[in-house]
Design a protein around this motif. Structure first.
Motif, PDB file in Angstrom:
ATOM      1  N   ALA A 114       0.631   4.178  -1.999  1.00 27.53           N
ATOM      2  CA  ALA A 114      -0.514   3.394  -1.538  1.00 27.53           C
ATOM      3  C   ALA A 114      -1.332   4.287  -0.616  1.00 27.53           C
ATOM      4  O   ALA A 114      -0.775   5.002   0.220  1.00 27.53           O
ATOM      5  CB  ALA A 114      -0.053   2.150  -0.789  1.00 27.53           C
ATOM      6  N   LEU A 115      -2.645   4.254  -0.793  1.00 25.31           N
ATOM      7  CA  LEU A 115      -3.560   4.974   0.078  1.00 25.31           C
ATOM      8  C   LEU A 115      -4.324   3.934   0.875  1.00 25.31           C
ATOM      9  O   LEU A 115      -4.944   3.048   0.303  1.00 25.31           O
ATOM     10  CB  LEU A 115      -4.531   5.832  -0.726  1.00 25.31           C
ATOM     11  N   VAL A 116      -4.248   4.027   2.207  1.00 24.39           N
ATOM     12  CA  VAL A 116      -4.821   2.997   3.074  1.00 24.39           C
ATOM     13  C   VAL A 116      -5.718   3.657   4.118  1.00 24.39           C
ATOM     14  O   VAL A 116      -5.314   4.621   4.779  1.00 24.39           O
ATOM     15  CB  VAL A 116      -3.709   2.187   3.783  1.00 24.39           C
ATOM     16  N   GLU A 117      -6.923   3.109   4.271  1.00 21.63           N
ATOM     17  CA  GLU A 117      -7.819   3.623   5.297  1.00 21.63           C
ATOM     18  C   GLU A 117      -7.247   3.303   6.681  1.00 21.63           C
ATOM     19  O   GLU A 117      -6.748   2.202   6.911  1.00 21.63           O
ATOM     20  CB  GLU A 117      -9.204   3.014   5.130  1.00 21.63           C
ATOM     21  N   PRO A 118      -7.288   4.261   7.611  1.00 27.41           N
ATOM     22  CA  PRO A 118      -6.658   4.086   8.924  1.00 27.41           C
ATOM     23  C   PRO A 118      -7.134   2.865   9.718  1.00 27.41           C
ATOM     24  O   PRO A 118      -6.359   2.294  10.480  1.00 27.41           O
ATOM     25  CB  PRO A 118      -7.008   5.377   9.669  1.00 27.41           C
ATOM     26  N   LEU A 124      -2.493  -1.838   6.382  1.00 29.71           N
ATOM     27  CA  LEU A 124      -1.388  -1.043   6.922  1.00 29.71           C
ATOM     28  C   LEU A 124      -0.162  -1.923   7.112  1.00 29.71           C
ATOM     29  O   LEU A 124       0.966  -1.534   6.781  1.00 29.71           O
ATOM     30  CB  LEU A 124      -1.786  -0.401   8.256  1.00 29.71           C
ATOM     31  N   ARG A 125      -0.377  -3.149   7.627  1.00 30.68           N
ATOM     32  CA  ARG A 125       0.738  -4.091   7.814  1.00 30.68           C
ATOM     33  C   ARG A 125       1.361  -4.496   6.484  1.00 30.68           C
ATOM     34  O   ARG A 125       2.571  -4.662   6.391  1.00 30.68           O
ATOM     35  CB  ARG A 125       0.267  -5.324   8.573  1.00 30.68           C
ATOM     36  N   VAL A 126       0.531  -4.671   5.465  1.00 25.07           N
ATOM     37  CA  VAL A 126       1.040  -5.068   4.144  1.00 25.07           C
ATOM     38  C   VAL A 126       2.045  -4.054   3.628  1.00 25.07           C
ATOM     39  O   VAL A 126       3.165  -4.403   3.261  1.00 25.07           O
ATOM     40  CB  VAL A 126      -0.113  -5.244   3.124  1.00 25.07           C
ATOM     41  N   VAL A 127       1.649  -2.781   3.581  1.00 22.11           N
ATOM     42  CA  VAL A 127       2.549  -1.778   3.011  1.00 22.11           C
ATOM     43  C   VAL A 127       3.773  -1.541   3.897  1.00 22.11           C
ATOM     44  O   VAL A 127       4.875  -1.344   3.391  1.00 22.11           O
ATOM     45  CB  VAL A 127       1.826  -0.455   2.668  1.00 22.11           C
ATOM     46  N   GLU A 128       3.586  -1.585   5.207  1.00 26.41           N
ATOM     47  CA  GLU A 128       4.733  -1.383   6.098  1.00 26.41           C
ATOM     48  C   GLU A 128       5.726  -2.531   5.980  1.00 26.41           C
ATOM     49  O   GLU A 128       6.936  -2.317   5.937  1.00 26.41           O
ATOM     50  CB  GLU A 128       4.257  -1.171   7.530  1.00 26.41           C
ATOM     51  N   LYS A 129       5.223  -3.758   5.900  1.00 25.90           N
ATOM     52  CA  LYS A 129       6.099  -4.921   5.737  1.00 25.90           C
ATOM     53  C   LYS A 129       6.847  -4.871   4.407  1.00 25.90           C
ATOM     54  O   LYS A 129       7.989  -5.314   4.312  1.00 25.90           O
ATOM     55  CB  LYS A 129       5.266  -6.202   5.827  1.00 25.90           C
ATOM     56  N   GLY A 131       7.956  -2.221   3.072  1.00 27.83           N
ATOM     57  CA  GLY A 131       8.943  -1.153   3.120  1.00 27.83           C
ATOM     58  C   GLY A 131       8.427   0.245   2.841  1.00 27.83           C
ATOM     59  O   GLY A 131       9.209   1.196   2.800  1.00 27.83           O
ATOM     60  N   PHE A 132       7.116   0.401   2.664  1.00 34.24           N
ATOM     61  CA  PHE A 132       6.554   1.724   2.415  1.00 34.24           C
ATOM     62  C   PHE A 132       6.645   2.568   3.681  1.00 34.24           C
ATOM     63  O   PHE A 132       6.563   2.052   4.787  1.00 34.24           O
ATOM     64  CB  PHE A 132       5.077   1.607   2.016  1.00 34.24           C
ATOM     65  N   GLU A 133       6.793   3.870   3.489  1.00 32.06           N
ATOM     66  CA  GLU A 133       6.820   4.812   4.609  1.00 32.06           C
ATOM     67  C   GLU A 133       5.539   5.645   4.615  1.00 32.06           C
ATOM     68  O   GLU A 133       5.089   6.113   3.570  1.00 32.06           O
ATOM     69  CB  GLU A 133       8.009   5.764   4.482  1.00 32.06           C
ATOM     70  N   ARG A 134       4.978   5.843   5.811  1.00 36.28           N
ATOM     71  CA  ARG A 134       3.791   6.689   5.940  1.00 36.28           C
ATOM     72  C   ARG A 134       4.216   8.141   5.800  1.00 36.28           C
ATOM     73  O   ARG A 134       5.122   8.611   6.481  1.00 36.28           O
ATOM     74  CB  ARG A 134       3.112   6.477   7.283  1.00 36.28           C
ATOM     75  N   GLU A 135       3.524   8.863   4.936  1.00 38.09           N
ATOM     76  CA  GLU A 135       3.841  10.273   4.701  1.00 38.09           C
ATOM     77  C   GLU A 135       2.853  11.216   5.367  1.00 38.09           C
ATOM     78  O   GLU A 135       3.184  12.349   5.649  1.00 38.09           O
ATOM     79  CB  GLU A 135       3.867  10.563   3.198  1.00 38.09           C
ATOM     80  N   GLY A 136       1.632  10.759   5.553  1.00 40.20           N
ATOM     81  CA  GLY A 136       0.658  11.646   6.153  1.00 40.20           C
ATOM     82  C   GLY A 136      -0.750  11.100   6.044  1.00 40.20           C
ATOM     83  O   GLY A 136      -0.971   9.976   5.621  1.00 40.20           O
ATOM     84  N   PHE A 154      -4.403   7.136   4.915  1.00 41.75           N
ATOM     85  CA  PHE A 154      -2.978   7.390   5.117  1.00 41.75           C
ATOM     86  C   PHE A 154      -2.307   7.264   3.758  1.00 41.75           C
ATOM     87  O   PHE A 154      -2.641   6.384   2.970  1.00 41.75           O
ATOM     88  CB  PHE A 154      -2.348   6.371   6.062  1.00 41.75           C
ATOM     89  N   VAL A 155      -1.362   8.157   3.490  1.00 39.66           N
ATOM     90  CA  VAL A 155      -0.570   8.109   2.274  1.00 39.66           C
ATOM     91  C   VAL A 155       0.753   7.425   2.614  1.00 39.66           C
ATOM     92  O   VAL A 155       1.442   7.829   3.550  1.00 39.66           O
ATOM     93  CB  VAL A 155      -0.268   9.528   1.735  1.00 39.66           C
ATOM     94  N   TYR A 156       1.071   6.395   1.861  1.00 41.46           N
ATOM     95  CA  TYR A 156       2.341   5.684   1.995  1.00 41.46           C
ATOM     96  C   TYR A 156       3.079   5.793   0.669  1.00 41.46           C
ATOM     97  O   TYR A 156       2.449   5.876  -0.393  1.00 41.46           O
ATOM     98  CB  TYR A 156       2.109   4.200   2.282  1.00 41.46           C
ATOM     99  N   SER A 157       4.414   5.792   0.733  1.00 37.59           N
ATOM    100  CA  SER A 157       5.191   5.792  -0.506  1.00 37.59           C
ATOM    101  C   SER A 157       6.394   4.866  -0.360  1.00 37.59           C
ATOM    102  O   SER A 157       6.844   4.558   0.747  1.00 37.59           O
ATOM    103  CB  SER A 157       5.669   7.199  -0.856  1.00 37.59           C
ATOM    104  N   LEU A 158       6.878   4.459  -1.513  1.00 37.14           N
ATOM    105  CA  LEU A 158       8.085   3.657  -1.604  1.00 37.14           C
ATOM    106  C   LEU A 158       8.919   4.233  -2.739  1.00 37.14           C
ATOM    107  O   LEU A 158       8.396   4.513  -3.828  1.00 37.14           O
ATOM    108  CB  LEU A 158       7.733   2.194  -1.908  1.00 37.14           C
ATOM    109  N   LEU A 159      10.191   4.476  -2.464  1.00 36.37           N
ATOM    110  CA  LEU A 159      11.130   4.986  -3.449  1.00 36.37           C
ATOM    111  C   LEU A 159      12.184   3.922  -3.719  1.00 36.37           C
ATOM    112  O   LEU A 159      12.432   3.067  -2.858  1.00 36.37           O
ATOM    113  CB  LEU A 159      11.812   6.263  -2.942  1.00 36.37           C
TER     114      LEU A 159
END
Length: 165
Positions: A114-118, A124-129, A131-136, A154-159
């Motif tokens: 997921a790519l999210v504008e800062p 940001l809350r959606v992806v963090e809730k 379980g995605f992790e911010r990568e950079g 911000f780049v987020y990923s989920l594995l």
């Protein structure tokens, strides 16, 4: 890609078989776009998409927010939106988490991005809730805007392993 429309009487127990059927029917390399709907009324309240990565040498695929993902084998991009009056109820977070679980179990993906504008705090809350992790941070990734400036994401990923912890 337009969101599929939910209907009255289409409940949570109907969703996973329907998603599986839509995934099998899609054209090779295409993504999947679904409505986020009220389980009681069937009213569409938003959209979520799982964007399959194109093969090298083909055009990138965008998400509903217009953010473009660069092709990466085995990866999917996820995008979502919810109408204003339905925000703040956890609908997007739940939809993202459910679709991600399904994608890992059934669609053969190894990574969801997921790519999210800062400044998009709600997203940001959606992806963090979910379980995605911010990568950079990708500086100057979006744009240029009308004023000539480029925006960061911000780049987020989920594995799959993130869902086990």
């Amino acid at each position: 890609m337009a969101c599929a429309r939910a209907g009255k009487g289409f409940g949570p127990d109907d969703a996973l078989p329907w998603i599986e059927a839509q995934w099998r029917r899609r054209q090779d390399g295409a993504g999947l776009s679904l409505a986020i709907a009220d389980a009681g009324s069937g009213e569409a309240l938003g959209c979520i998409s799982l964007n399959a990565r194109p093969q090298p040498g083909t055009a990138p695929v965008g998400d509903p927010a217009g953010i473009v993902f660069v092709p990466q084998p085995g990866s999917f991009g996820i995008g979502y939106w919810v109408i204003e009056r339905a925000r703040g109820r956890g609908l997007a977070s739940r939809a993202v988490a459910l679709l991600a679980r399904w994608a890992f179990a059934e669609a053969g993906t190894a990574r969801i991005e997921a790519l999210v504008e800062p400044d998009n705090i709600a997203s940001l809350r959606v992806v963090e809730k979910a379980g995605f992790e911010r990568e950079g941070r990708l500086r100057g990734y979006l744009g240029p805007e009308a004023d000539g400036r480029r925006g960061d994401v911000f780049v987020y990923s989920l594995l799959p392993s993130d869902l086990l912890t």
